[in-house]
Design a protein around this motif. Structure first.
Motif, PDB file in Angstrom:
ATOM      1  N   UNK A 136      16.190  19.065   1.342  1.00  0.00           N
ATOM      2  CA  UNK A 136      16.490  20.279   0.592  1.00  0.00           C
ATOM      3  C   UNK A 136      17.937  20.727   0.795  1.00  0.00           C
ATOM      4  N   UNK A 137      18.472  20.541   1.993  1.00  0.00           N
ATOM      5  CA  UNK A 137      19.833  20.995   2.300  1.00  0.00           C
ATOM      6  C   UNK A 137      20.860  20.329   1.383  1.00  0.00           C
ATOM      7  N   UNK A 138      20.618  19.064   1.027  1.00  0.00           N
ATOM      8  CA  UNK A 138      21.517  18.360   0.102  1.00  0.00           C
ATOM      9  C   UNK A 138      21.600  19.118  -1.216  1.00  0.00           C
ATOM     10  N   UNK A 139      20.466  19.546  -1.736  1.00  0.00           N
ATOM     11  CA  UNK A 139      20.450  20.273  -3.007  1.00  0.00           C
ATOM     12  C   UNK A 139      21.122  21.640  -2.870  1.00  0.00           C
ATOM     13  N   UNK A 140      20.858  22.348  -1.790  1.00  0.00           N
ATOM     14  CA  UNK A 140      21.480  23.663  -1.575  1.00  0.00           C
ATOM     15  C   UNK A 140      22.999  23.516  -1.573  1.00  0.00           C
ATOM     16  N   UNK A 141      23.501  22.507  -0.877  1.00  0.00           N
ATOM     17  CA  UNK A 141      24.948  22.287  -0.811  1.00  0.00           C
ATOM     18  C   UNK A 141      25.506  21.851  -2.163  1.00  0.00           C
ATOM     19  N   UNK A 168       5.021  30.535   9.396  1.00  0.00           N
ATOM     20  CA  UNK A 168       6.466  30.343   9.531  1.00  0.00           C
ATOM     21  C   UNK A 168       6.909  29.017   8.899  1.00  0.00           C
ATOM     22  N   UNK A 169       7.974  29.091   8.085  1.00  0.00           N
ATOM     23  CA  UNK A 169       8.489  27.911   7.400  1.00  0.00           C
ATOM     24  C   UNK A 169       9.965  27.719   7.723  1.00  0.00           C
ATOM     25  N   UNK A 170      10.397  26.474   7.949  1.00  0.00           N
ATOM     26  CA  UNK A 170      11.818  26.223   8.175  1.00  0.00           C
ATOM     27  C   UNK A 170      12.598  26.406   6.883  1.00  0.00           C
ATOM     28  N   UNK A 171      13.795  26.972   7.012  1.00  0.00           N
ATOM     29  CA  UNK A 171      14.669  27.221   5.868  1.00  0.00           C
ATOM     30  C   UNK A 171      15.944  26.406   6.012  1.00  0.00           C
ATOM     31  N   UNK A 172      16.586  26.161   4.890  1.00  0.00           N
ATOM     32  CA  UNK A 172      17.796  25.342   4.888  1.00  0.00           C
ATOM     33  C   UNK A 172      18.975  26.014   5.586  1.00  0.00           C
ATOM     34  N   UNK A 173      18.892  27.300   5.862  1.00  0.00           N
ATOM     35  CA  UNK A 173      19.980  27.972   6.584  1.00  0.00           C
ATOM     36  C   UNK A 173      19.769  27.933   8.101  1.00  0.00           C
TER      37      UNK A 173
END
Length: 189
Positions: free
Chosen positions: A113-118, A34-39
């Motif tokens: 990673x969330x910074x890049x997704x946004x 299981x891996x954490x995701x940006x969502x």
């Protein structure tokens, strides 16, 4: 939305060679990691139905923050943002070719990673393997720079928990999504 990121002159950047570090992956079953995701979800690639594409990349830079010294001289290191934007720009086409889920994967933490997704307006989540659990289980290729261990750029096409195709090395990175689409289109002929 088309990419507003200017791709570098790929002819001026060292091209990665196939060092065989991903040759063992095709046909492997994805382990339950299981891996954490940006969502905000946790994703276990082994249990996802249908076709899943995971593109692994070293790290996304942050505007205004310098890359590690010598970054552009490492074959295959440069191009994480153009690669992500390519998958963003071809997201609907990938879905039309039967991709059930699409993920980026890196060893940065989810907040990074969330910074890049946004910023890049990605319509899919990025998975964090900051503890290298999936990387270790699959023996994914890595490299080290400035005290960081980073994933080498590769793309996994997974079908019902089994790796059916690997693109490695990936170069130029902004063509990765098109290369995946070409492989998928050839499979449906």
């Amino acid at each position: 939305m088309k990419s507003s990121v200017e791709a570098p002159d790929w002819s001026a950047i060292p091209k990665p060679a196939d060092d065989g570090a991903a040759s063992h992956l095709t046909g492997m079953r994805i382990p339950s990691v299981p891996l954490p995701a940006t969502d905000g979800t946790t994703i276990d690639l082994s249990s996802l139905p249908g076709r899943v594409v995971v593109y692994a990349y070293p790290r996304t830079g942050i505007p205004g923050v310098e890359n590690p010294a010598g970054w552009d001289l490492i074959p295959g290191a440069r191009g994480c943002t153009p690669q992500s934007c390519s998958f963003r720009d071809h997201f609907a086409e990938l879905k039309a070719l039967g991709v059930n889920r699409l993920f980026g994967l890196s060893s940065q933490d989810t907040a990074y990673q969330r910074e890049a997704v946004d910023r890049l307006h990605l319509p899919f989540p990025i998975l964090s393997d900051e503890h290298f659990n999936l990387t270790g289980a699959l023996r994914l290729p890595t490299f080290e720079i400035s005290g960081m261990t980073l994933l080498k750029r590769l793309t996994l096409v997974i079908n019902a928990g089994k790796i059916e195709h690997v693109l490695y090395p990936v170069f130029p990175p902004d063509r990765n999504a098109s290369d995946v689409m070409a492989w998928l289109a050839a499979r449906t002929r």
